[in-house]
Design a protein around this motif. Sequence first.
Motif, short mmCIF file in Angstrom:
data_model
loop_
_atom_site.label_atom_id
_atom_site.label_comp_id
_atom_site.label_asym_id
_atom_site.label_seq_id
_atom_site.Cartn_x
_atom_site.Cartn_y
_atom_site.Cartn_z
N VAL A 836 40.43 32.68 43.83
CA VAL A 836 40.67 33.90 44.59
C VAL A 836 39.38 34.69 44.65
O VAL A 836 38.68 34.83 43.65
CB VAL A 836 41.78 34.76 43.93
CG1 VAL A 836 41.94 36.09 44.67
CG2 VAL A 836 43.10 34.01 43.90
N THR A 837 39.05 35.21 45.84
CA THR A 837 37.92 36.12 46.01
C THR A 837 38.47 37.43 46.57
O THR A 837 39.29 37.42 47.48
CB THR A 837 36.87 35.53 46.96
OG1 THR A 837 36.54 34.21 46.54
CG2 THR A 837 35.61 36.38 46.97
N PHE A 838 38.01 38.56 46.03
CA PHE A 838 38.62 39.85 46.38
C PHE A 838 37.56 40.94 46.39
O PHE A 838 36.45 40.78 45.85
CB PHE A 838 39.73 40.20 45.38
CG PHE A 838 39.24 40.38 43.96
CD1 PHE A 838 38.98 41.64 43.46
CD2 PHE A 838 39.01 39.27 43.14
CE1 PHE A 838 38.51 41.81 42.16
CE2 PHE A 838 38.54 39.44 41.85
CZ PHE A 838 38.30 40.71 41.36
N ASN A 839 37.90 42.07 47.02
CA ASN A 839 37.03 43.23 47.04
C ASN A 839 37.25 44.04 45.76
O ASN A 839 38.37 44.41 45.44
CB ASN A 839 37.34 44.11 48.25
CG ASN A 839 37.08 43.41 49.56
OD1 ASN A 839 36.30 42.47 49.63
ND2 ASN A 839 37.75 43.85 50.61
N ILE A 840 36.18 44.31 45.04
CA ILE A 840 36.28 45.05 43.79
C ILE A 840 36.38 46.54 44.09
O ILE A 840 35.59 47.10 44.86
CB ILE A 840 35.07 44.78 42.89
CG1 ILE A 840 34.98 43.29 42.57
CG2 ILE A 840 35.15 45.59 41.59
CD1 ILE A 840 33.75 42.91 41.77
N ALA A 841 37.35 47.18 43.48
CA ALA A 841 37.57 48.61 43.71
C ALA A 841 36.33 49.41 43.33
O ALA A 841 35.77 49.24 42.24
CB ALA A 841 38.77 49.08 42.90
N PHE A 842 35.89 50.28 44.27
CA PHE A 842 34.81 51.23 44.06
C PHE A 842 33.45 50.58 43.83
O PHE A 842 32.51 51.24 43.40
CB PHE A 842 35.13 52.19 42.89
CG PHE A 842 36.51 52.76 42.96
CD1 PHE A 842 36.91 53.48 44.08
CD2 PHE A 842 37.41 52.57 41.94
CE1 PHE A 842 38.20 54.00 44.18
CE2 PHE A 842 38.70 53.08 42.03
CZ PHE A 842 39.09 53.80 43.15
N ARG A 843 33.36 49.30 44.10
CA ARG A 843 32.06 48.62 43.98
C ARG A 843 31.60 48.31 45.39
O ARG A 843 31.70 47.21 45.89
CB ARG A 843 32.22 47.34 43.17
CG ARG A 843 30.95 46.88 42.49
CD ARG A 843 30.58 47.76 41.33
NE ARG A 843 29.25 47.42 40.82
CZ ARG A 843 28.66 48.05 39.83
NH1 ARG A 843 29.27 49.05 39.23
NH2 ARG A 843 27.44 47.69 39.42
N GLY A 844 31.08 49.34 46.09
CA GLY A 844 30.80 49.21 47.51
C GLY A 844 32.09 49.32 48.29
O GLY A 844 33.08 49.87 47.83
N GLY A 845 32.08 48.77 49.50
CA GLY A 845 33.30 48.83 50.31
C GLY A 845 33.07 48.29 51.69
O GLY A 845 31.94 48.27 52.21
#
Length: 877
Positions: A836-845
């Motif tokens: 799984v690859t996901f967007n990390i919260a509050f680490r950019g956007g």
Amino acid sequence: MKVTRRHQSVLLSSAAAMALAFNGPAAAAQEVEGDANTQTAQTDADSRRLGEITVTATRREASIQDVPIAVTALSPVELERQGIQDLRTLDQLSASFNLNSSQTESQGTTIRIRGVGTTGNNIGLESAVGVFLDGVYLARPGIALGDLVDLEQVEVLRGPQGTLFGRNTSAGALNITTQKPNLERVDGFGNVSYGNLDFVNVQGGVSVPIVKDQLGLRVSGAYRRRDGFVNSTAGDGSIESNNRDRWLVRGQLLWEPTSDISIRLIGDYAEADEQCCDAGIIQDSNVFLPGLLPGGASFANLSGLPNMAGAPASGFDAAQNEQQSNSEQFENPFEQWGISGQLDWDLGFANLTYIGAFRDFFAESVQETDFNELDIFSVAGVTAANPGLDDSPSFDDITSQTHELRFQGTLFDDRLDWLVGGFFSNEEINEVAPLTLGEDYQIATSVLFQPLIVGTPLEALGPNVSLALAQGIDANGNFALNSFTQDSTSFSFFTHNTLAITDRLDFTVGVRYVNEDKDGNFTQLAATPAAESACFGTLTNPLIAPGGAAESLGGLAVALSCFPFSTTVDIAAAIPTAPTPQEFDGNFDDDEVVYTLRAAYALSDTVNIYGGFTHGFKAGGFNLDSSAAVLGADPSFDSEEIDAWEVGIKSDLFGGRVRANAAVFHQELDDFQVLEFTGIQFVTFNVPEALSTGAELEVTARVLDQLTLNTAMTYANARYPSDCAGDITDPNVTNLCGADLTNAPEFVGIWGATWEDTFNAFGTDLAYFGNLNVRYETDRRTSTQPTVVGTDIALPFDIQEANTKLNLRVGIGDPDGRWQLEGWAVNLTDEVTRNVTFNIAFRGGTFLAPALGPEAIGRGIFTSEPRTYGVTLRTRF
């Protein structure tokens, strides 16, 4: 039943069968009884014949070659030789199967068959692949992740199975059966393994006839531990994740008072105390990295943070080496217990089967899912804001009961095999999910404002932009303790009937009426008072109001300050236009008629063809998330339906030494259920259409007395068609159209070879074997969305490249199986792949990607297990 009678001739010797075909019954008898040399040749031929495999895929015992559906049956030996201790690595033997976990195994586990499955991470979504243990439905995939011990068989049923298997089998089903007590004699087994990562695995069991031929007891259990393979660079480097530390015990009683009655009682208990599941940062956002500003500075520096800002272990190499930067230990302990009873009663005119069960599953989770050393937020303790709730973990408590009653019999000289039944289940979910903001929350989120304000008058807001926009209210300790409940009741009535039109032609008709009723609820048990929260301070700041000096920052400021998991519902009551959590209490009710129509034709005694159509169904429900009812949105999602066509052939060739089965399929899913984590919240929605089209081939061949070869290949084009959205304009839906489904490789191939023989050493006969298994898959997507929503900017590291994994096992032991010593390696070449690859919260956007490129998005990954190796000693008596 005619299908069974038709294949009784397979049990004849190949010599007798050939004589019968060419010379008639008398010659056949002469061939079998008359010539000793022929008898010897016949015995040699029979030794190469593949054994018959019996499955219960149609809720009756039948040869796997007779059932007109695509099913893979796996024996305990096959599972052992690939090092499969639970369902996670079952894809080493079934090319159409895929399982992955993210964040927590108890909740974030997804099972897919033919590329189709329902993403985990939200307890309100149920799996599209049903798991059944000894005939009992297990309500969630995480519940089914216990050790596979003392098994009789694992069946992988491909395609919708709702007519016979009931709830939530729109993509397929796993049918797991354990060994019954032995009523005739004492038997038992014991296995001990040791390997790298300090791996220890102990399994054992014993069966005792209390009253011979009538009453028997069987007890089995397992203990498994292993160090974690994801390691942190923070502190002294002792923090690890993805370890194993679990045990289970199962007890059974089997009572057969007469030849017509059988009663089986099963009880089990399992515990785990594990750290799971940390993720690596495969791409850190460029706003935290030097180089974008003059002099090599980073936007993080403008907010007073150093470069890397708490994530030194980031980037492709660190992630692939399974390193991470968290300074806190992840925890995911669980315990579960269950009881079940099965009554089988031959009534004469029919066989009655009743299965009743109850199960309780409880799992906790304490996590720092900001995935870095900064104290941004914690999915756990409610800290100083409410000392009475300190270190309160997130937990899931799921209790379920099921009852199934079936009658099965035959009519018209066994030409009609009929089955009718009813099913009832009740499931109660109680989830408590606390989240607390840390002391670095505002300074870390302030970095995300810097690209928008640098060089503008808004630089006057200072380095801690989030604190300034919250009117000086410190977010440290802001918390919410959220509670989600769901009470689900399901009942159905079904019939499944096979009519032998001729000795070679069968028709199968199955129909099931299903009713699903769910009550879903979100309430907040405690939270930071509205007036004391940074969210309220931001919402009431005149600077971001229409016409205010910082109006352009308003949307981002609210999104960051009002993190839904930690925001009080009192704000929505005070400010109705605020996009903040709202409680809900709703009812979802739906019913459906699912059905299957199939035809099977025997081209010969050993070759069958079949084809059919199935309409399947998976119930909708509630998005059990604090953001589900924001601004009065409907927190429910619709039911999912599937129409599936399948044509196949099953054959035993070359005197039973080759078994070749193939299927071609096309599946159309309506209102496909999708869950996406945006980096801020979990969003659940339905996609009007998804498709899966492909072909499968499974071949096993005994080419020599000592050598068996096998292959399983699946081509599956699982995708969202270009017009998948229909009339829906939601960008989350339209952005998926034209993309492949997540974690659905187009081609998977498995090839295996097993050599088994005996030799004599120092006057003692010994048996030995060697097994090599190779699994290859083409590339696959690992994110929900293929691009930044509303753009053509591809999400970084979405594609997991094609890869090959090898398993190797060799063993030597007693020819009678009383003992065996094995050496093994799983994932021999240490191929680490992304699940799984996901967007990390509050680490950019993603909102920064149009200006700063896709490199502005912080991306995390959950990976597969690395190479493991060791030795195993087995004993049986």
